[in-house]
Design a protein around this motif. Structure first.
Motif, PDB file in Angstrom:
ATOM      1  N   SER A  21       2.619  15.784   2.497  1.00 53.26           N
ATOM      2  CA  SER A  21       2.911  16.716   3.592  1.00 53.26           C
ATOM      3  C   SER A  21       2.591  16.163   4.986  1.00 53.26           C
ATOM      4  O   SER A  21       3.195  16.580   5.958  1.00 53.26           O
ATOM      5  CB  SER A  21       2.203  18.051   3.351  1.00 53.26           C
ATOM      6  N   ALA A  22       1.659  15.241   5.119  1.00 52.42           N
ATOM      7  CA  ALA A  22       1.362  14.669   6.448  1.00 52.42           C
ATOM      8  C   ALA A  22       1.871  13.229   6.526  1.00 52.42           C
ATOM      9  O   ALA A  22       1.295  12.382   7.203  1.00 52.42           O
ATOM     10  CB  ALA A  22      -0.130  14.718   6.740  1.00 52.42           C
ATOM     11  N   ARG A  23       2.980  12.959   5.836  1.00 52.63           N
ATOM     12  CA  ARG A  23       3.454  11.570   5.723  1.00 52.63           C
ATOM     13  C   ARG A  23       3.849  10.954   7.054  1.00 52.63           C
ATOM     14  O   ARG A  23       3.656   9.755   7.264  1.00 52.63           O
ATOM     15  CB  ARG A  23       4.618  11.493   4.739  1.00 52.63           C
ATOM     16  N   LYS A  24       4.412  11.779   7.972  1.00 63.07           N
ATOM     17  CA  LYS A  24       4.855  11.198   9.257  1.00 63.07           C
ATOM     18  C   LYS A  24       3.652  10.766  10.087  1.00 63.07           C
ATOM     19  O   LYS A  24       3.623   9.688  10.658  1.00 63.07           O
ATOM     20  CB  LYS A  24       5.672  12.229  10.033  1.00 63.07           C
ATOM     21  N   LEU A  25       2.676  11.641  10.151  1.00 64.00           N
ATOM     22  CA  LEU A  25       1.457  11.331  10.904  1.00 64.00           C
ATOM     23  C   LEU A  25       0.782  10.075  10.350  1.00 64.00           C
ATOM     24  O   LEU A  25       0.411   9.164  11.095  1.00 64.00           O
ATOM     25  CB  LEU A  25       0.495  12.529  10.804  1.00 64.00           C
ATOM     26  N   ILE A  26       0.664  10.024   9.039  1.00 65.50           N
ATOM     27  CA  ILE A  26      -0.027   8.906   8.407  1.00 65.50           C
ATOM     28  C   ILE A  26       0.794   7.615   8.548  1.00 65.50           C
ATOM     29  O   ILE A  26       0.245   6.537   8.743  1.00 65.50           O
ATOM     30  CB  ILE A  26      -0.295   9.234   6.912  1.00 65.50           C
ATOM     31  N   GLY A  27       2.117   7.765   8.501  1.00 67.06           N
ATOM     32  CA  GLY A  27       2.989   6.607   8.707  1.00 67.06           C
ATOM     33  C   GLY A  27       2.749   6.001  10.086  1.00 67.06           C
ATOM     34  O   GLY A  27       2.666   4.777  10.249  1.00 67.06           O
ATOM     35  N   LEU A  28       2.602   6.879  11.070  1.00 65.06           N
ATOM     36  CA  LEU A  28       2.354   6.423  12.439  1.00 65.06           C
ATOM     37  C   LEU A  28       0.995   5.709  12.537  1.00 65.06           C
ATOM     38  O   LEU A  28       0.864   4.649  13.150  1.00 65.06           O
ATOM     39  CB  LEU A  28       2.371   7.640  13.372  1.00 65.06           C
ATOM     40  N   MET A  29       0.003   6.290  11.915  1.00 60.85           N
ATOM     41  CA  MET A  29      -1.340   5.678  11.936  1.00 60.85           C
ATOM     42  C   MET A  29      -1.338   4.296  11.295  1.00 60.85           C
ATOM     43  O   MET A  29      -2.028   3.383  11.747  1.00 60.85           O
ATOM     44  CB  MET A  29      -2.311   6.538  11.108  1.00 60.85           C
ATOM     45  N   THR A  49      -8.844  15.751   0.987  1.00 61.26           N
ATOM     46  CA  THR A  49      -8.372  15.682   2.374  1.00 61.26           C
ATOM     47  C   THR A  49      -9.287  16.482   3.307  1.00 61.26           C
ATOM     48  O   THR A  49      -9.496  16.097   4.461  1.00 61.26           O
ATOM     49  CB  THR A  49      -6.915  16.206   2.468  1.00 61.26           C
ATOM     50  N   GLU A  50      -9.836  17.563   2.813  1.00 56.60           N
ATOM     51  CA  GLU A  50     -10.795  18.402   3.552  1.00 56.60           C
ATOM     52  C   GLU A  50     -10.297  18.801   4.935  1.00 56.60           C
ATOM     53  O   GLU A  50     -11.058  18.789   5.914  1.00 56.60           O
ATOM     54  CB  GLU A  50     -12.157  17.692   3.647  1.00 56.60           C
ATOM     55  N   GLY A  51      -8.999  19.109   5.036  1.00 57.34           N
ATOM     56  CA  GLY A  51      -8.445  19.599   6.306  1.00 57.34           C
ATOM     57  C   GLY A  51      -8.394  18.554   7.402  1.00 57.34           C
ATOM     58  O   GLY A  51      -8.135  18.878   8.560  1.00 57.34           O
ATOM     59  N   ASN A  52      -8.661  17.293   7.076  1.00 59.44           N
ATOM     60  CA  ASN A  52      -8.714  16.244   8.092  1.00 59.44           C
ATOM     61  C   ASN A  52      -7.898  15.031   7.622  1.00 59.44           C
ATOM     62  O   ASN A  52      -8.452  14.050   7.109  1.00 59.44           O
ATOM     63  CB  ASN A  52     -10.183  15.863   8.325  1.00 59.44           C
ATOM     64  N   PRO A  53      -6.562  15.098   7.754  1.00 58.54           N
ATOM     65  CA  PRO A  53      -5.725  14.012   7.224  1.00 58.54           C
ATOM     66  C   PRO A  53      -6.040  12.652   7.843  1.00 58.54           C
ATOM     67  O   PRO A  53      -6.023  11.625   7.158  1.00 58.54           O
ATOM     68  CB  PRO A  53      -4.298  14.462   7.567  1.00 58.54           C
ATOM     69  N   ALA A 112       3.415  18.388  11.570  1.00 64.46           N
ATOM     70  CA  ALA A 112       2.757  19.695  11.508  1.00 64.46           C
ATOM     71  C   ALA A 112       2.035  19.790  10.179  1.00 64.46           C
ATOM     72  O   ALA A 112       2.426  19.158   9.194  1.00 64.46           O
ATOM     73  CB  ALA A 112       3.788  20.806  11.642  1.00 64.46           C
ATOM     74  N   TRP A 113       1.000  20.587  10.150  1.00 68.88           N
ATOM     75  CA  TRP A 113       0.090  20.609   9.021  1.00 68.88           C
ATOM     76  C   TRP A 113      -0.240  22.051   8.693  1.00 68.88           C
ATOM     77  O   TRP A 113      -0.430  22.864   9.603  1.00 68.88           O
ATOM     78  CB  TRP A 113      -1.175  19.851   9.463  1.00 68.88           C
ATOM     79  N   LEU A 140       0.843  -1.204   0.000  1.00 68.47           N
ATOM     80  CA  LEU A 140       0.000   0.000   0.000  1.00 68.47           C
ATOM     81  C   LEU A 140       0.877   1.252   0.000  1.00 68.47           C
ATOM     82  O   LEU A 140       1.834   1.361   0.776  1.00 68.47           O
ATOM     83  CB  LEU A 140      -0.875  -0.020   1.270  1.00 68.47           C
ATOM     84  N   GLY A 141       0.552   2.207  -0.875  1.00 73.87           N
ATOM     85  CA  GLY A 141       1.228   3.506  -0.883  1.00 73.87           C
ATOM     86  C   GLY A 141       0.208   4.605  -0.703  1.00 73.87           C
ATOM     87  O   GLY A 141      -0.835   4.605  -1.378  1.00 73.87           O
ATOM     88  N   VAL A 142       0.484   5.537   0.229  1.00 75.64           N
ATOM     89  CA  VAL A 142      -0.443   6.657   0.471  1.00 75.64           C
ATOM     90  C   VAL A 142       0.315   7.963   0.291  1.00 75.64           C
ATOM     91  O   VAL A 142       1.395   8.152   0.846  1.00 75.64           O
ATOM     92  CB  VAL A 142      -1.053   6.586   1.894  1.00 75.64           C
ATOM     93  N   ASP A 143      -0.260   8.862  -0.508  1.00 74.84           N
ATOM     94  CA  ASP A 143       0.318  10.184  -0.765  1.00 74.84           C
ATOM     95  C   ASP A 143      -0.691  11.210  -0.271  1.00 74.84           C
ATOM     96  O   ASP A 143      -1.752  11.389  -0.870  1.00 74.84           O
ATOM     97  CB  ASP A 143       0.557  10.324  -2.283  1.00 74.84           C
ATOM     98  N   ILE A 144      -0.361  11.853   0.858  1.00 73.89           N
ATOM     99  CA  ILE A 144      -1.347  12.759   1.456  1.00 73.89           C
ATOM    100  C   ILE A 144      -0.916  14.219   1.344  1.00 73.89           C
ATOM    101  O   ILE A 144       0.127  14.618   1.838  1.00 73.89           O
ATOM    102  CB  ILE A 144      -1.649  12.362   2.918  1.00 73.89           C
ATOM    103  N   GLY A 145      -1.721  15.004   0.657  1.00 74.24           N
ATOM    104  CA  GLY A 145      -1.475  16.438   0.528  1.00 74.24           C
ATOM    105  C   GLY A 145      -2.559  17.217   1.245  1.00 74.24           C
ATOM    106  O   GLY A 145      -3.531  16.626   1.744  1.00 74.24           O
TER     107      GLY A 145
END
Ligand code: SF4
Length: 314
Positions: A67-75, A34-38, A303-304, A6-11
């Protein structure tokens, strides 16, 4: 069982995901806002991808970029977290090994990557000026009452693109209002906007770069035929737009995750980690970004909303 990744690219504007098999074939894909809610966007995205993957697959790798790759990686429970330049280059060269230039225009930023024999030789990113991004195109479409989905076809219909100041959002906006009031045909204004995005991009991110073919155009704005037309016209080169041009960052990070494969089997069920978010306005420059910092156990993990690294420490 067959293996998948799985690959996720979050902007900040959109969240993209792909699932690939062992041969890098895309077996599931999705693109949502994304609607401001990663956190919410990734939960929704991964749920949709899961429904597209058959039970014969086990998830052997996950990677995140954007841009929110660290947060999403943790999730998602992965350490495979890479920047967008690397992810886009890997995704693109997996399909077009001889590519020399990648032009990318997303919702809120844009980038250019130069390659030689599949190796990145130079790159540039623009996160500060909105005039060369999809967000600018969408807001101007709204301003002149045109559906953004009709933008591309409308621009193709015009032979007389109106000249619109392309240097920055403020100039472009006031010029657009002036042109709209001066009685120009809407299709010519739309074509002028598409051309101004191209010129702004080349004058900013593309400044000083030797753009060589084969050229691949990607990111959400690559779906706009008007912008593609003016890239072709201004550069005098053919421009390749892949059917998955908006997903190549996600594809790249999925491919990268394969290199880190271990005995671990991942799950499509996103863990419910609780985060504390603290927001403030950065006063580092006139952009005054609304920065949202995300903490877990008093440690800031991401940070976002900041358009540059200074916003993280402000
Ligand atoms: S994060 Fe701060 S310094 Fe950076 S662009 Fe935004 S307002 Fe300016």
């Amino acid at each position: 069982m067959k293996k998948c990744y799985l690959g996720v690219d979050i902007g900040s504007i959109s969240t993209k995901g792909v699932v690939i098999d062992d041969n890098n074939n895309i077996i599931a894909k999705e693109y949502i806002w994304t609607e401001g809610n990663p956190v919410g966007a990734v939960k929704k995205l991964v749920g949709i991808l899961k429904s597209q993957v058959s039970d014969e697959y086990i998830l052997k790798g996950i990677g995140t970029t954007g841009s929110a790759r660290k947060l999403i990686g943790l999730m998602l429970g992965t350490d495979v977290v890479k920047n967008e330049i690397t992810a886009h280059a890997v995704g693109t060269t997996s399909l077009y090994p001889s590519v020399r230039t990648i032009l990318e225009i997303g919702g809120q930023d844009s980038k250019i990557i130069m390659l030689n024999n599949g190796i990145i030789t130079d790159y540039a990113m623009n996160t500060l000026c909105a005039a060369g991004t999809g967000a600018f195109l969408s807001s101007q479409a709204k301003r002149i009452g045109v559906d953004i989905n009709e933008f591309g076809d409308m621009a193709l219909d015009s032979n007389n693109p109106v000249k619109i100041a392309a240097r920055c959002t403020v100039f472009a906006e006031s010029d657009l209002i002036h042109k709209a009031q001066s009685g120009y045909e809407i299709k010519d204004i739309v074509a002028g906007l598409c051309r101004s995005i191209v010129l702004n991009y080349l004058n900013n991110v593309g400044k000083g770069k030797r753009i060589k073919g084969p050229i691949i155009f990607q990111g959400g704005v690559s779906k706009n035929k008007g912008v593609v037309k003016y890239f072709k016209e201004v550069l005098g080169e053919d421009i390749i737009v892949d059917e998955n041009s908006h997903l190549l960052g996600a594809l790249g990070i999925a491919i990268i995750s394969k290199k880190y494969e271990s005995d671990k089997v991942y799950s499509f069920d996103v863990s419910d980690i609780s985060f504390i978010t603290k927001g403030h306005e950065c006063s580092g420059c006139s952009n005054n970004c609304e920065v949202l910092k995300i903490y877990k156990n008093d440690e800031m993990i991401d940070a976002w909303g900041n358009r540059c690294p200074r916003g993280v420490n402000s």
